[in-house]
Enzyme design. Structure first.
Site, mmCIF file in Angstrom:
data_model
loop_
_atom_site.group_PDB
_atom_site.id
_atom_site.type_symbol
_atom_site.label_atom_id
_atom_site.label_comp_id
_atom_site.label_asym_id
_atom_site.label_seq_id
_atom_site.Cartn_x
_atom_site.Cartn_y
_atom_site.Cartn_z
ATOM 1 N N GLY A 92 -4.832 -6.630 0.409
ATOM 2 C CA GLY A 92 -5.978 -7.389 -0.076
ATOM 3 C C GLY A 92 -7.146 -6.510 -0.426
ATOM 4 N N ARG A 93 -8.014 -6.239 0.535
ATOM 5 C CA ARG A 93 -9.269 -5.562 0.230
ATOM 6 C C ARG A 93 -9.075 -4.123 -0.203
ATOM 7 N NH1 ARG A 93 -13.266 -9.263 1.192
ATOM 8 N NH2 ARG A 93 -12.194 -11.067 2.029
ATOM 9 N N GLY B 295 -4.124 -4.560 7.670
ATOM 10 C CA GLY B 295 -4.176 -3.160 8.075
ATOM 11 C C GLY B 295 -3.478 -2.185 7.154
ATOM 12 N N CYS C 256 -7.361 -18.438 6.724
ATOM 13 C CA CYS C 256 -8.766 -18.060 6.540
ATOM 14 C C CYS C 256 -9.595 -18.473 7.753
ATOM 15 C CB CYS C 256 -9.325 -18.698 5.276
ATOM 16 S SG CYS C 256 -11.058 -18.248 4.964
ATOM 17 N N GLN D 46 -3.229 -19.904 -4.762
ATOM 18 C CA GLN D 46 -3.464 -20.241 -3.362
ATOM 19 C C GLN D 46 -4.438 -21.414 -3.291
ATOM 20 O OE1 GLN D 46 -5.875 -18.110 -0.007
ATOM 21 N NE2 GLN D 46 -3.785 -17.334 0.088
ATOM 22 N N LYS E 204 0.421 -18.873 3.922
ATOM 23 C CA LYS E 204 -0.220 -17.661 4.439
ATOM 24 C C LYS E 204 -0.906 -18.019 5.742
ATOM 25 C CE LYS E 204 -3.127 -13.733 3.194
ATOM 26 N NZ LYS E 204 -3.914 -13.646 4.440
#
Length: 368
Positions: free
Chosen positions: A221-222, A200, A85, A55, A125
């Site tokens: 992701g997280r 989510g 971002c 990315q 993205k």
């Protein structure tokens, strides 16, 4: 995921899942262009990390093209441009990240330049909108313009808009409401484009629920960083229908320790330190017995240990063998993602009448 999905984390992730696609942290195009003599630091990765996506971020066409050309030599499986971002360090400096969604014409040109300088697929993205430009029609116009001006046929859609003023990056991941209906409407209105759902999704059950609803792909992701064993440990078997790569966290740590201590001996004075290597491990025992004690031991041990092996020898006594040797089981936090009746939520149909040269387009919206 800047400063998070680095080589060390991706090595751990690949030890847990053989088949999940891995994404690098965002690398700014100018960093690549101006570090030509030290590219390995930013672009090199072990072959075992395939499939892997680079990315990049940036707002200068020449630098995006040069950075892609340099990165192409490293054989990534895809090149992705970050247009999502919301960090002020990104969106407010050089006008890239989510701010790029204000200029789909430029993003189309950027993706054309990126594609011309690599031999792998390219993707974008993005968010579903930015600030007050958050209608479904505006999202479609963004996608349509990028598709018409470049070979881009894959978009990763974070199903929240970004608010560039007044919210921190962390708040931008939680405060703007999720609008999954925008994502599923894109599947309907752009049948020749691949869309990945992001935002989510925190459990493997939610991944599978999204796919059953029709999602092409799902990005996590997280949750994959904050709970790697329960998130990634299910991917191979439950998403890809393949055997899991390692049967226990003890096995994963043994392999990771070999990796960590080998690179510490390889890079001399610029080698990573033990703290950098331990950082991806700190959530490996999420919600397990002994996790709190292990983290306290880790904090004190990192002050003096010189190798990953010595760190693990001094700290893992805090984790019961029953946890270290347990196979991947049902995620105790699992729950099905709830998708309402999407047919009733989808925004009006969007159609694009594009000429054969893909150089210009007439946009038509019509109610279903």
């Amino acid at each position: 995921m800047m400063d998070w999905t680095d080589n060390h984390y991706r090595t751990l992730a690949r030890l847990i899942s053989k088949h999940a696609w891995l994404y690098t942290e965002m690398v700014v195009a100018e960093t690549i262009v101006h570090q030509k003599d030290n590219l390995d630091k930013f672009l090199a990765f072990p072959a075992e990390q395939h499939p892997i996506v680079l990315q990049i971020g940036g707002s200068n066409l020449d630098n995006l093209a040069k950075a892609t050309e340099l990165a192409n030599a490293y054989s990534y499986d895809e090149i992705n441009l970050n247009c999502g971002c919301p960090s002020g360090k990104v969106a407010g400096h050089g006008c890239f990240g989510a701010r790029l969604m204000f200029d789909p014409e430029f993003v189309g040109d950027a993706m054309s330049a990126i594609a011309a300088n690599c031999n792998v697929p390219v993707s974008v993205k993005c968010r579903i909108g930015v600030d007050d430009r958050d209608s479904y029609e505006e999202l479609c116009e963004f996608v349509d313009k990028v598709v018409s001006k470049s070979p881009t046929r894959h978009f990763i859609i974070h199903a929240r808009k970004a608010l560039l003023n007044g919210l921190s990056p962390a708040e931008n991941r939680k405060v703007p409401p999720l609008k999954y209906e925008y994502y599923f409407a894109l599947l309907r209105d752009f049948p020749d484009v691949q869309f990945t759902l992001n935002g989510g999704i925190t459990t493997i059950d939610q991944v599978n629920a999204s796919i059953r609803q029709g999602a092409h792909r799902v990005m996590v992701g997280r949750a994959a960083y904050n709970n790697p064993w329960n998130m990634l440990g299910h991917v191979d078997s439950e998403v890809y229908g393949m055997p899991t790569r390692n049967s226990s966290r003890r096995q994963i740590l043994e392999s990771y320790q070999v990796y960590g201590d080998s690179i510490m001996g390889q890079y001399g004075p610029s080698r990573p330190n033990v703290r950098q290597l331990v950082k991806p491990l700190l959530n490996l025992f999420h919600s397990e017995p002994g996790n709190g004690l292990w983290k306290r031991k880790a904090d004190s041990t990192l002050r003096h240990c010189k190798t990953l092996q010595s760190f693990l020898e001094e700290t893992l006594e805090a984790i019961p063998d029953s946890v270290l040797d347990a196979p991947i089981g049902k995620d105790p936090c699992s729950e099905e993602a709830h998708f309402a009746d999407m047919d009733s939520l989808l925004p009006p149909r969007y159609t694009s009448l594009t000429n054969s040269s893909h150089e210009s387009s007439v946009l038509v919206t019509a109610s279903t």
